[in-house]
Design a protein around this motif. Structure first.
Motif, short mmCIF file in Angstrom:
data_model
loop_
_atom_site.label_atom_id
_atom_site.label_comp_id
_atom_site.label_asym_id
_atom_site.label_seq_id
_atom_site.Cartn_x
_atom_site.Cartn_y
_atom_site.Cartn_z
N ARG A 114 -3.86 6.02 3.78
CA ARG A 114 -3.77 5.11 2.67
C ARG A 114 -4.34 6.01 1.25
O ARG A 114 -5.43 6.32 1.40
CB ARG A 114 -4.44 3.99 3.14
CG ARG A 114 -4.29 2.89 1.92
CD ARG A 114 -4.72 1.52 2.21
NE ARG A 114 -3.83 0.72 3.02
CZ ARG A 114 -3.94 -0.53 3.29
NH1 ARG A 114 -4.53 -1.51 2.27
NH2 ARG A 114 -3.32 -1.10 4.17
N ALA A 139 0.74 -1.24 -0.19
CA ALA A 139 0.11 0.10 0.10
C ALA A 139 0.91 1.41 -0.14
O ALA A 139 1.87 1.01 0.44
CB ALA A 139 -0.92 0.14 1.14
N SER A 182 -3.58 0.87 -3.00
CA SER A 182 -3.11 -0.57 -2.52
C SER A 182 -3.20 -1.56 -3.50
O SER A 182 -3.96 -1.47 -4.56
CB SER A 182 -3.99 -0.97 -1.12
OG SER A 182 -5.51 -1.19 -1.68
N GLU A 206 -1.78 2.82 -8.11
CA GLU A 206 -1.97 1.39 -7.80
C GLU A 206 -1.30 0.51 -8.96
O GLU A 206 -0.86 -0.83 -8.60
CB GLU A 206 -3.58 1.14 -8.03
CG GLU A 206 -4.01 -0.28 -8.04
CD GLU A 206 -5.76 -0.51 -8.19
OE1 GLU A 206 -6.01 -1.50 -8.64
OE2 GLU A 206 -6.16 0.50 -8.20
#
Length: 297
Positions: free
Chosen positions: A224, A217, A227, A260
Motif C-alpha cells: 500500500r 487505496a 489511501s 492521495e
C-alpha cells in the motif's frame, strides 16, 4: 505537486484532444428499482422500470467528458434503435463517438435490479460488445486509454499492445489476467472483491482498490502506497459509481496529482455518483472535487 493539465484546457489544441479514450462496452440499462432485491427463485413486485444508456465503457467515457470536457469512445453497438439512442446520448455529453462501430448484433443490454439502499444485481447480455474492432483506430503517444473487461479479452490485449502512452484497465468483471496484460498496465482499478479474485494483481505496478464507504487505496507490487477515506453520502444507486471513480482517478493521476489527492478526488466523484439514480450522472469539472489545500504550518 504538478499543475493539472487537460482539466481546464486553454488552447484550441488541448480542447480538441480527448482527455481520455475509452475502449469498452456500451449498453442499454433496463433497471428495476425495488424495495429489496429478490432471493434466488423469488419474485419481488412493486418495482418501477427505468431505461437508460449504460455499459461500463460508455459510463466511463461520459464521466470523463463531463469531468474534463471531452473524451473518445471506441466500441460497438447494434444497427438498431437502441444503438441510435446510446450514440446520441454519448455525443450530447461531449464524447467523440466516431470510433463506435455499427454491427448486425443487437446493442448490449444490462438487466439491473436496484434496492432502496442502492445495492444492485446486474446481468449483462453482451450483444454488439463482442464485436468491438480496432480496425482504423490509432492511439497517439499523448493519448490516455482506459479499458474494462465487458468486451472480449483479446480486444483488451490488442488495445494494450497498441497504446504507446498511459494505459489503464478496470479489471471488472473479474477474470484471470494474462501476465503480459498485467505488466503492460500503468494502472489497474478494481473493487475489494475483484482484488481478492485476481491474485495476479499482487505483482502489478499500480493497483487502485475501492472499499465502498471505507474509501480507496493504491498498491504497488502488493504494498500500500496511498489511501483516502470515503465520503459520507446518502446512497441512491451504486450502479455507475465505480465507473465514475475510474474515469476520475485516471484523469487525476495523468493530470499530475499525487496519489492521495487523486484518490480523494476520485472518491468525491464516486460519492457524487451514488447520490444519483442514473449510471451516467452529471458532474462538475474535476477540479471541483479536489480537496482544499492543507493549511500552512
Amino acid at each position: 505537486m504538478r499543475t493539472l493539465r487537460r482539466l481546464d484546457p486553454s488552447s484550441s489544441e488541448e480542447s480538441a484532444r480527448p482527455a481520455l479514450t475509452v475502449v469498452g462496452s456500451i449498453n442499454i440499462d433496463l433497471t428495476a428499482v425495488c424495495e429489496r432485491l429478490p432471493a434466488p427463485g423469488e419474485t419481488v413486485g412493486g418495482a418501477t422500470l427505468q431505461r437508460q444508456p449504460g455499459g461500463k465503457g460508455a459510463n466511463q467515457a461520459v464521466a470523463a467528458a463531463r469531468l474534463a470536457g471531452r473524451s473518445r469512445m471506441i466500441g460497438a453497438v447494434g444497427d438498431d434503435p437502441d444503438g441510435d439512442v446510446v450514440l446520441r446520448s454519448m455525443a450530447a455529453t461531449g464524447v467523440d463517438v466516431t470510433g463506435v462501430g455499427r454491427v448486425p448484433s443487437p446493442t448490449g443490454t444490462a438487466l439491473v435490479a436496484v434496492d432502496r439502499h442502492g445495492e444492485n444485481q446486474i446481468a449483462v447480455c453482451v450483444g454488439a460488445n463482442a464485436e468491438v474492432s480496432l480496425d482504423d483506430v490509432t492511439f497517439a503517444a499523448e493519448d490516455v486509454v482506459l479499458c474494462q473487461l465487458e468486451i472480449e479479452l483479446g480486444a483488451v490485449r490488442e488495445t494494450a499492445r497498441r497504446t504507446p502512452g498511459f494505459f489503464a484497465l478496470n479489471a471488472a468483471p473479474a477474470v484471470p489476467l494474462p501476465g503480459d496484460l498485467v505488466d503492460r498496465c500503468d494502472l489497474i482499478i478494481v473493487n475489494e472483491t475483484e482484488y481478492a479474485l485476481i491474485p495476479e494483481l499482487a505483482d502489478a505496478k499500480l493497483v487502485a482498490v475501492t472499499y465502498g464507504a471505507e474509501g480507496s487505496a493504491l498498491y504497488s507490487h502488493g504494498r500500500r502506497v496511498a489511501s483516502a477515506p470515503g465520503n459520507e453520502v446518502a446512497v441512491v444507486s451504486t450502479v455507475g459509481a465505480g465507473d465514475a471513480f475510474c474515469a476520475a482517478l485516471v484523469l487525476a493521476l495523468t493530470s499530475g496529482l499525487d496519489h492521495e489527492t487523486a484518490l480523494r478526488a476520485a472518491n468525491a466523484v464516486g460519492a457524487h455518483a451514488v447520490g444519483d439514480s442514473s449510471a451516467q450522472p452529471a458532474f462538475f469539472p474535476l477540479a471541483h472535487y479536489l480537496p482544499p489545500p492543507a493549511a500552512p504550518g
